[in-house]
Write a protein that holds these residues in place. Structure first.
Motif, PDB file in Angstrom:
ATOM      1  N   SER A  24     -15.818-117.945  16.209  1.00 31.29           N
ATOM      2  CA  SER A  24     -15.387-116.585  15.901  1.00 31.29           C
ATOM      3  C   SER A  24     -14.462-116.595  14.704  1.00 31.29           C
ATOM      4  N   ALA A  25     -14.191-115.414  14.202  1.00 31.95           N
ATOM      5  CA  ALA A  25     -13.303-115.294  13.054  1.00 31.95           C
ATOM      6  C   ALA A  25     -12.234-114.237  13.316  1.00 31.95           C
ATOM      7  N   PHE A  26     -11.004-114.637  13.103  1.00 28.37           N
ATOM      8  CA  PHE A  26      -9.890-113.689  13.067  1.00 28.37           C
ATOM      9  C   PHE A  26      -9.836-113.247  11.612  1.00 28.37           C
ATOM     10  N   VAL A  27     -10.379-112.062  11.346  1.00 28.77           N
ATOM     11  CA  VAL A  27     -10.504-111.561   9.979  1.00 28.77           C
ATOM     12  C   VAL A  27      -9.392-110.553   9.723  1.00 28.77           C
ATOM     13  N   VAL A  28      -8.616-110.818   8.683  1.00 29.36           N
ATOM     14  CA  VAL A  28      -7.539-109.905   8.283  1.00 29.36           C
ATOM     15  C   VAL A  28      -7.868-109.329   6.915  1.00 29.36           C
ATOM     16  N   ASN A  29      -7.233-108.189   6.613  1.00 30.57           N
ATOM     17  CA  ASN A  29      -7.408-107.620   5.282  1.00 30.57           C
ATOM     18  C   ASN A  29      -6.447-108.306   4.310  1.00 30.57           C
ATOM     19  N   LYS A  30      -6.565-107.994   3.031  1.00 24.95           N
ATOM     20  CA  LYS A  30      -5.744-108.659   2.009  1.00 24.95           C
ATOM     21  C   LYS A  30      -4.257-108.435   2.222  1.00 24.95           C
ATOM     22  N   GLU A  69     -23.283-111.307   9.503  1.00 28.77           N
ATOM     23  CA  GLU A  69     -24.388-110.757  10.296  1.00 28.77           C
ATOM     24  C   GLU A  69     -23.956-109.543  11.103  1.00 28.77           C
ATOM     25  N   GLU A  70     -22.766-109.604  11.704  1.00 27.60           N
ATOM     26  CA  GLU A  70     -22.329-108.544  12.607  1.00 27.60           C
ATOM     27  C   GLU A  70     -21.694-107.358  11.897  1.00 27.60           C
ATOM     28  N   THR A  71     -21.132-107.586  10.707  1.00 32.57           N
ATOM     29  CA  THR A  71     -20.372-106.509  10.061  1.00 32.57           C
ATOM     30  C   THR A  71     -20.824-106.184   8.652  1.00 32.57           C
ATOM     31  N   GLY A  72     -21.593-107.086   8.041  1.00 30.76           N
ATOM     32  CA  GLY A  72     -22.011-106.893   6.661  1.00 30.76           C
ATOM     33  C   GLY A  72     -20.961-107.314   5.639  1.00 30.76           C
ATOM     34  N   LEU A  73     -19.812-107.798   6.091  1.00 30.91           N
ATOM     35  CA  LEU A  73     -18.721-108.141   5.182  1.00 30.91           C
ATOM     36  C   LEU A  73     -18.827-109.562   4.644  1.00 30.91           C
ATOM     37  N   LYS A  74     -18.521-109.703   3.364  1.00 32.63           N
ATOM     38  CA  LYS A  74     -18.334-111.014   2.750  1.00 32.63           C
ATOM     39  C   LYS A  74     -16.881-111.401   2.997  1.00 32.63           C
ATOM     40  N   LYS A 117     -11.949-102.316   2.220  1.00 33.65           N
ATOM     41  CA  LYS A 117     -12.572-101.182   1.508  1.00 33.65           C
ATOM     42  C   LYS A 117     -14.091-101.335   1.453  1.00 33.65           C
ATOM     43  N   GLN A 118     -14.596-102.539   1.786  1.00 36.92           N
ATOM     44  CA  GLN A 118     -16.040-102.753   1.826  1.00 36.92           C
ATOM     45  C   GLN A 118     -16.643-101.895   2.936  1.00 36.92           C
ATOM     46  N   PHE A 122     -23.500-101.780  10.640  1.00 38.03           N
ATOM     47  CA  PHE A 122     -23.580-101.804  12.094  1.00 38.03           C
ATOM     48  C   PHE A 122     -24.918-102.396  12.496  1.00 38.03           C
ATOM     49  N   ARG A 123     -24.850-103.527  13.155  1.00 30.48           N
ATOM     50  CA  ARG A 123     -26.036-104.261  13.568  1.00 30.48           C
ATOM     51  C   ARG A 123     -26.278-104.047  15.066  1.00 30.48           C
ATOM     52  N   GLU A 124     -27.404-104.540  15.536  1.00 22.29           N
ATOM     53  CA  GLU A 124     -27.761-104.413  16.954  1.00 22.29           C
ATOM     54  C   GLU A 124     -26.669-104.992  17.855  1.00 22.29           C
ATOM     55  N   GLU A 125     -26.163-106.179  17.492  1.00 18.79           N
ATOM     56  CA  GLU A 125     -25.170-106.847  18.330  1.00 18.79           C
ATOM     57  C   GLU A 125     -23.822-106.133  18.342  1.00 18.79           C
ATOM     58  N   SER A 126     -23.511-105.468  17.261  1.00 20.30           N
ATOM     59  CA  SER A 126     -22.197-104.846  17.137  1.00 20.30           C
ATOM     60  C   SER A 126     -22.362-103.399  16.713  1.00 20.30           C
ATOM     61  N   LYS A 127     -22.668-102.578  17.665  1.00 20.81           N
ATOM     62  CA  LYS A 127     -22.909-101.170  17.362  1.00 20.81           C
ATOM     63  C   LYS A 127     -21.670-100.490  16.803  1.00 20.81           C
ATOM     64  N   VAL A 128     -20.498-101.006  17.170  1.00 20.68           N
ATOM     65  CA  VAL A 128     -19.255-100.428  16.671  1.00 20.68           C
ATOM     66  C   VAL A 128     -18.413-101.554  16.079  1.00 20.68           C
ATOM     67  N   VAL A 129     -18.026-101.377  14.828  1.00 21.30           N
ATOM     68  CA  VAL A 129     -17.179-102.321  14.111  1.00 21.30           C
ATOM     69  C   VAL A 129     -16.063-101.504  13.490  1.00 21.30           C
ATOM     70  N   ARG A 130     -14.848-102.034  13.522  1.00 20.84           N
ATOM     71  CA  ARG A 130     -13.774-101.288  12.880  1.00 20.84           C
ATOM     72  C   ARG A 130     -12.596-102.193  12.554  1.00 20.84           C
ATOM     73  N   TRP A 131     -11.790-101.710  11.641  1.00 15.79           N
ATOM     74  CA  TRP A 131     -10.517-102.327  11.327  1.00 15.79           C
ATOM     75  C   TRP A 131      -9.464-101.644  12.179  1.00 15.79           C
ATOM     76  N   ILE A 132      -8.580-102.415  12.778  1.00 14.55           N
ATOM     77  CA  ILE A 132      -7.449-101.834  13.491  1.00 14.55           C
ATOM     78  C   ILE A 132      -6.176-102.477  12.961  1.00 14.55           C
ATOM     79  N   THR A 133      -5.097-101.738  13.000  1.00 17.13           N
ATOM     80  CA  THR A 133      -3.833-102.322  12.560  1.00 17.13           C
ATOM     81  C   THR A 133      -3.393-103.356  13.591  1.00 17.13           C
ATOM     82  N   LEU A 134      -2.579-104.262  13.155  1.00 17.41           N
ATOM     83  CA  LEU A 134      -2.097-105.286  14.084  1.00 17.41           C
ATOM     84  C   LEU A 134      -1.279-104.652  15.203  1.00 17.41           C
TER      85      LEU A 134
END
Length: 152
Positions: A24-30, A69-74, A117-118, A122-134
């Motif tokens: 898994s990835a703990f993905v943070v914004n810049k 794959e799940e979010t479309g993000l690079k 900002k990218q 939304f893929r089959e596996e992850s119908k809902v994707v979002r950024w949330i504040t910490l």
């Protein structure tokens, strides 16, 4: 995890129905103010993007691939080292018409960055994707096993 590795020789594949590696990835914004989460239908809660190793030994590569794959993000890798590990229980469920018995995901988590900002895909596996504040993550419905990683 070490015991699993010393006991089974198929822990990188789903063939091991007792448990297998995922990444898994703990993905943070810049700005390091938000984290990326996907809604997990089995847990009915938010988790990090990620998935099965499916035979791949390079778990960092798995994490990067799964985020895209799940979010479309690079993403940008912030650290090549493992950020966290967890053993996550998976309840028995039906997937693509087949019963998958309860098992354990031996999850290896990496720290990545993405541009919030990218556009999100939304893929089959992850119908809902979002950024949330910490701060939101503390109050929001996130799966308990990721709370220690978030706190870190």
């Amino acid at each position: 995890m070490l015991k699993w590795m010393n006991t089974f020789d198929d822990i990188l594949t789903r063939e091991n129905e007792f448990g297998h590696f995922a990444s898994s990835a703990f993905v943070v914004n810049k700005d390091r103010t938000k984290m990326l989460v996907v809604y997990h239908n089995i847990y009915e809660a938010w988790i990090f993007p990620g998935g099965h190793a499916d035979g791949e030994e390079n778990l960092l590569s798995v994490a990067v691939r799964e985020v895209e794959e799940e979010t479309g993000l690079k993403t940008k890798i912030l650290d090549n080292q493992i950020y966290a590990i967890s053993a996550s229980p998976i309840v028995g469920h039906i997937k693509r018409g087949k019963y998958v018995p309860a098992h354990t995901h031996l999850d290896v988590v990496y720290l990545l960055e993405a541009d919030d900002k990218q556009p999100l895909a939304f893929r089959e596996e992850s119908k809902v994707v979002r950024w949330i504040t910490l701060e939101e993550a503390i109050k929001d419905t996130i799966v308990d096993f990721i709370r220690p990683v978030h706190k870190r």
